[in-house]
Write a protein that holds these residues in place. Sequence first.
Motif, PDB file in Angstrom:
ATOM      1  N   HIS A  11       0.834  -1.210   0.000  1.00  0.00           N
ATOM      2  CA  HIS A  11       0.000   0.000   0.000  1.00  0.00           C
ATOM      3  C   HIS A  11       0.871   1.263   0.000  1.00  0.00           C
ATOM      4  O   HIS A  11       0.621   2.193  -0.765  1.00  0.00           O
ATOM      5  CB  HIS A  11      -0.911  -0.032   1.232  1.00  0.00           C
ATOM      6  CG  HIS A  11      -1.833   1.122   1.344  1.00  0.00           C
ATOM      7  ND1 HIS A  11      -2.918   1.303   0.513  1.00  0.00           N
ATOM      8  CD2 HIS A  11      -1.840   2.183   2.195  1.00  0.00           C
ATOM      9  CE1 HIS A  11      -3.547   2.416   0.855  1.00  0.00           C
ATOM     10  NE2 HIS A  11      -2.908   2.967   1.871  1.00  0.00           N
ATOM     11  N   CYS A  49      -6.012   1.776  -3.805  1.00  0.00           N
ATOM     12  CA  CYS A  49      -7.388   1.735  -3.313  1.00  0.00           C
ATOM     13  C   CYS A  49      -7.791   0.314  -2.907  1.00  0.00           C
ATOM     14  O   CYS A  49      -8.438   0.113  -1.878  1.00  0.00           O
ATOM     15  CB  CYS A  49      -8.341   2.312  -4.347  1.00  0.00           C
ATOM     16  SG  CYS A  49      -8.127   4.101  -4.533  1.00  0.00           S
ATOM     17  N   ALA A  52      -6.050  -0.431   0.277  1.00  0.00           N
ATOM     18  CA  ALA A  52      -6.700   0.305   1.373  1.00  0.00           C
ATOM     19  C   ALA A  52      -7.930  -0.448   1.861  1.00  0.00           C
ATOM     20  O   ALA A  52      -8.167  -0.560   3.069  1.00  0.00           O
ATOM     21  CB  ALA A  52      -7.076   1.711   0.921  1.00  0.00           C
ATOM     22  N   SER A  70     -12.515   5.025  -1.707  1.00  0.00           N
ATOM     23  CA  SER A  70     -11.560   4.380  -2.610  1.00  0.00           C
ATOM     24  C   SER A  70     -12.170   4.160  -3.984  1.00  0.00           C
ATOM     25  O   SER A  70     -11.523   4.412  -5.005  1.00  0.00           O
ATOM     26  CB  SER A  70     -11.094   3.040  -2.026  1.00  0.00           C
ATOM     27  OG  SER A  70     -10.290   3.239  -0.903  1.00  0.00           O
ATOM     28  N   THR A  73     -12.283   7.391  -5.805  1.00  0.00           N
ATOM     29  CA  THR A  73     -10.951   7.815  -6.237  1.00  0.00           C
ATOM     30  C   THR A  73     -10.575   7.140  -7.552  1.00  0.00           C
ATOM     31  O   THR A  73     -10.088   7.784  -8.487  1.00  0.00           O
ATOM     32  CB  THR A  73      -9.905   7.501  -5.139  1.00  0.00           C
ATOM     33  OG1 THR A  73     -10.278   8.202  -3.948  1.00  0.00           O
ATOM     34  CG2 THR A  73      -8.511   7.914  -5.564  1.00  0.00           C
ATOM     35  N   SER A 101      -8.484  12.708  -8.281  1.00  0.00           N
ATOM     36  CA  SER A 101      -7.893  11.454  -7.798  1.00  0.00           C
ATOM     37  C   SER A 101      -6.560  11.735  -7.110  1.00  0.00           C
ATOM     38  O   SER A 101      -6.228  11.112  -6.095  1.00  0.00           O
ATOM     39  CB  SER A 101      -7.720  10.448  -8.943  1.00  0.00           C
ATOM     40  OG  SER A 101      -6.769  10.890  -9.894  1.00  0.00           O
TER      41      SER A 101
END
Length: 156
Positions: A11, A49, A52, A70, A73, A101
């Motif tokens: 991540h 994303c 996440a 997410s 985005t 974004s």
Amino acid sequence: MTGYTVLLTLHIVVGAAGLALGPAVAWADARKPRPDLWTAYLGTVAAVCISAVGLVVWRRTDLWWLVPVSALTVALAMLGWRAAGRPGDWTHAYVHGLGGSYIALVTATVVVSFAVDGPLHGPAQLIAWLGPTVLGTPLLELWRRGLVTKRRVFSG
């Protein structure tokens, strides 16, 4: 190394890549669109994303609301990609898709750095949550207006 640590490391790495690629895409598109940069940017946004969401499910279910954030985005990045280089007036969608974004990536970085177990507490956390949008949105609009003006000069 635990599975959670691997996911967290992934991540962080893809998040850093997304932060580096966003401006590169915008800068390159101003000169000559680069599909390879767009592909890399979309991939990193999707990966950050998805990771996440995995982190939320694994350890922080109290942050469930980050799952739709997410998704939005990724949707903004895809909007910017679809609008890039389209004929007609797609400038607004392009700038605010790519820029929105990117603001989301910056916001996540600032929030994790300063608001989640960081030095900002209580109402001061709003600085981390809203600061990137408050600063970034006017800059995006200036960029969009510059692109529109440039397009008019070269087309007329």
